[in-house]
Design a protein around this motif. Structure first.
Motif, short mmCIF file in Angstrom:
data_model
loop_
_atom_site.label_atom_id
_atom_site.label_comp_id
_atom_site.label_asym_id
_atom_site.label_seq_id
_atom_site.Cartn_x
_atom_site.Cartn_y
_atom_site.Cartn_z
N THR A 11 -2.39 1.85 -13.28
CA THR A 11 -1.43 0.75 -13.41
C THR A 11 -0.02 1.21 -13.04
O THR A 11 0.68 0.53 -12.27
CB THR A 11 -1.44 0.20 -14.85
OG1 THR A 11 -2.76 -0.25 -15.16
CG2 THR A 11 -0.47 -0.96 -15.01
N VAL A 12 0.40 2.34 -13.58
CA VAL A 12 1.75 2.85 -13.29
C VAL A 12 1.88 3.18 -11.80
O VAL A 12 2.90 2.86 -11.18
CB VAL A 12 2.10 4.05 -14.19
CG1 VAL A 12 3.37 4.72 -13.73
CG2 VAL A 12 2.22 3.61 -15.64
N ASP A 13 0.86 3.81 -11.23
CA ASP A 13 0.89 4.13 -9.80
C ASP A 13 1.00 2.86 -8.95
O ASP A 13 1.75 2.81 -7.98
CB ASP A 13 -0.34 4.93 -9.39
CG ASP A 13 -0.30 6.38 -9.85
OD1 ASP A 13 0.72 6.79 -10.45
OD2 ASP A 13 -1.29 7.10 -9.60
N ARG A 14 0.25 1.84 -9.33
CA ARG A 14 0.27 0.59 -8.58
C ARG A 14 1.65 -0.09 -8.69
O ARG A 14 2.20 -0.56 -7.69
CB ARG A 14 -0.82 -0.35 -9.09
CG ARG A 14 -1.05 -1.55 -8.19
CD ARG A 14 -2.25 -2.38 -8.60
NE ARG A 14 -3.47 -1.59 -8.62
CZ ARG A 14 -4.28 -1.47 -9.69
NH1 ARG A 14 -3.98 -2.07 -10.83
NH2 ARG A 14 -5.36 -0.75 -9.63
N ILE A 15 2.21 -0.13 -9.90
CA ILE A 15 3.54 -0.73 -10.08
C ILE A 15 4.58 0.05 -9.28
O ILE A 15 5.45 -0.56 -8.63
CB ILE A 15 3.91 -0.79 -11.58
CG1 ILE A 15 3.01 -1.80 -12.31
CG2 ILE A 15 5.38 -1.16 -11.76
CD1 ILE A 15 3.14 -1.74 -13.83
N SER A 16 4.50 1.37 -9.32
CA SER A 16 5.44 2.19 -8.55
C SER A 16 5.35 1.89 -7.06
O SER A 16 6.37 1.82 -6.37
CB SER A 16 5.18 3.68 -8.79
OG SER A 16 5.45 4.02 -10.12
N ASP A 17 4.13 1.72 -6.57
CA ASP A 17 3.94 1.37 -5.15
C ASP A 17 4.55 0.02 -4.83
O ASP A 17 5.25 -0.14 -3.83
CB ASP A 17 2.46 1.38 -4.77
CG ASP A 17 1.93 2.78 -4.56
OD1 ASP A 17 2.73 3.70 -4.28
OD2 ASP A 17 0.69 2.95 -4.65
N TYR A 18 4.29 -0.99 -5.66
CA TYR A 18 4.83 -2.33 -5.40
C TYR A 18 6.35 -2.34 -5.41
O TYR A 18 6.99 -2.91 -4.53
CB TYR A 18 4.30 -3.34 -6.41
CG TYR A 18 2.84 -3.68 -6.25
CD1 TYR A 18 2.23 -3.73 -4.99
CD2 TYR A 18 2.03 -3.94 -7.34
CE1 TYR A 18 0.89 -4.02 -4.84
CE2 TYR A 18 0.69 -4.24 -7.21
CZ TYR A 18 0.13 -4.28 -5.95
OH TYR A 18 -1.20 -4.58 -5.81
N VAL A 19 6.93 -1.71 -6.42
CA VAL A 19 8.39 -1.66 -6.51
C VAL A 19 8.97 -0.88 -5.33
O VAL A 19 9.99 -1.27 -4.75
CB VAL A 19 8.84 -1.06 -7.87
CG1 VAL A 19 10.33 -0.81 -7.91
CG2 VAL A 19 8.43 -1.99 -9.01
N GLY A 20 8.31 0.21 -4.95
CA GLY A 20 8.77 0.99 -3.81
C GLY A 20 8.70 0.22 -2.50
O GLY A 20 9.59 0.34 -1.65
N ILE A 21 7.65 -0.59 -2.33
CA ILE A 21 7.54 -1.40 -1.11
C ILE A 21 8.64 -2.45 -1.06
O ILE A 21 9.25 -2.67 -0.01
CB ILE A 21 6.13 -2.03 -1.02
CG1 ILE A 21 5.11 -0.93 -0.70
CG2 ILE A 21 6.08 -3.13 0.02
CD1 ILE A 21 3.67 -1.34 -0.88
#
Length: 169
Positions: A11-21
């Motif tokens: 979940t944290v990895d996915r959120i980090s990816d979305y925010v980074g994109i």
């Protein structure tokens, strides 16, 4: 590793990816606003006072929002005096130790950002300029992004411990 910990990491990895994109696309916003400023200032002689300052706020959002993804993807700067010569297990041990230094730094930064946001809310802080924007939105974003970097650092620590145990997440 228990499924709850695996779910946390995913979940944290996915959120980090979305925010980074989202952060990556802010470059286009900055270019567009600066282009608008150049055209209105030089072509039609109507200077827009908010453009440069808006771009500065967008740049601040850009680097705060990109922090967690940079940590996740290991795109950050690493002092590589002897790190590359270590074994995978040695790298994991060194990472585990330095993660605590990073958590301390991010904790102090988070504490200061909460204090700064509290001050901005209490005083309705505005930037002293012609545009006079509120500081609350950018400081709120700063607090949220530092919190996400802390969560991402914990995720990295969990992955490091799993690597030390010889298990993958």
């Amino acid at each position: 590793m228990p499924e709850m910990i695996r779910a946390y990491v995913r979940t944290v990895d996915r959120i980090s990816d979305y925010v980074g994109i989202v952060a990556m696309y802010l470059i286009f916003v900055m270019v567009g606003v600066l282009l608008l400023d150049a055209i209105t200032r030089n072509v039609i002689d109507i200077p827009l006072n908010w453009c440069v300052e808006f771009t500065q706020f967008t740049l601040a959002a850009y680097y705060f929002m990109g922090g967690a993804m940079s940590l996740k993807n290991e795109d950050h700067v690493r002092m590589d005096l002897f790190y590359e010569r270590l074994s995978e297990r040695g790298k994991a041990w060194l990472d585990a130790v330095t993660i605590f230094c990073l958590l301390f730094y991010l904790g102090v930064l988070f504490w200061g950002s909460i204090s700064s946001l509290g001050y901005a809310i209490a005083t309705n802080e505005k930037r002293f300029s012609m545009w006079n924007p509120s500081m609350i939105p950018i400081k709120s974003l700063m607090v949220a992004c530092i919190a996400l970097m802390i969560l991402q650092t914990i995720s990295i620590f969990i992955k490091t411990v799993a690597k030390l145990r010889g298990k993958a997440i």
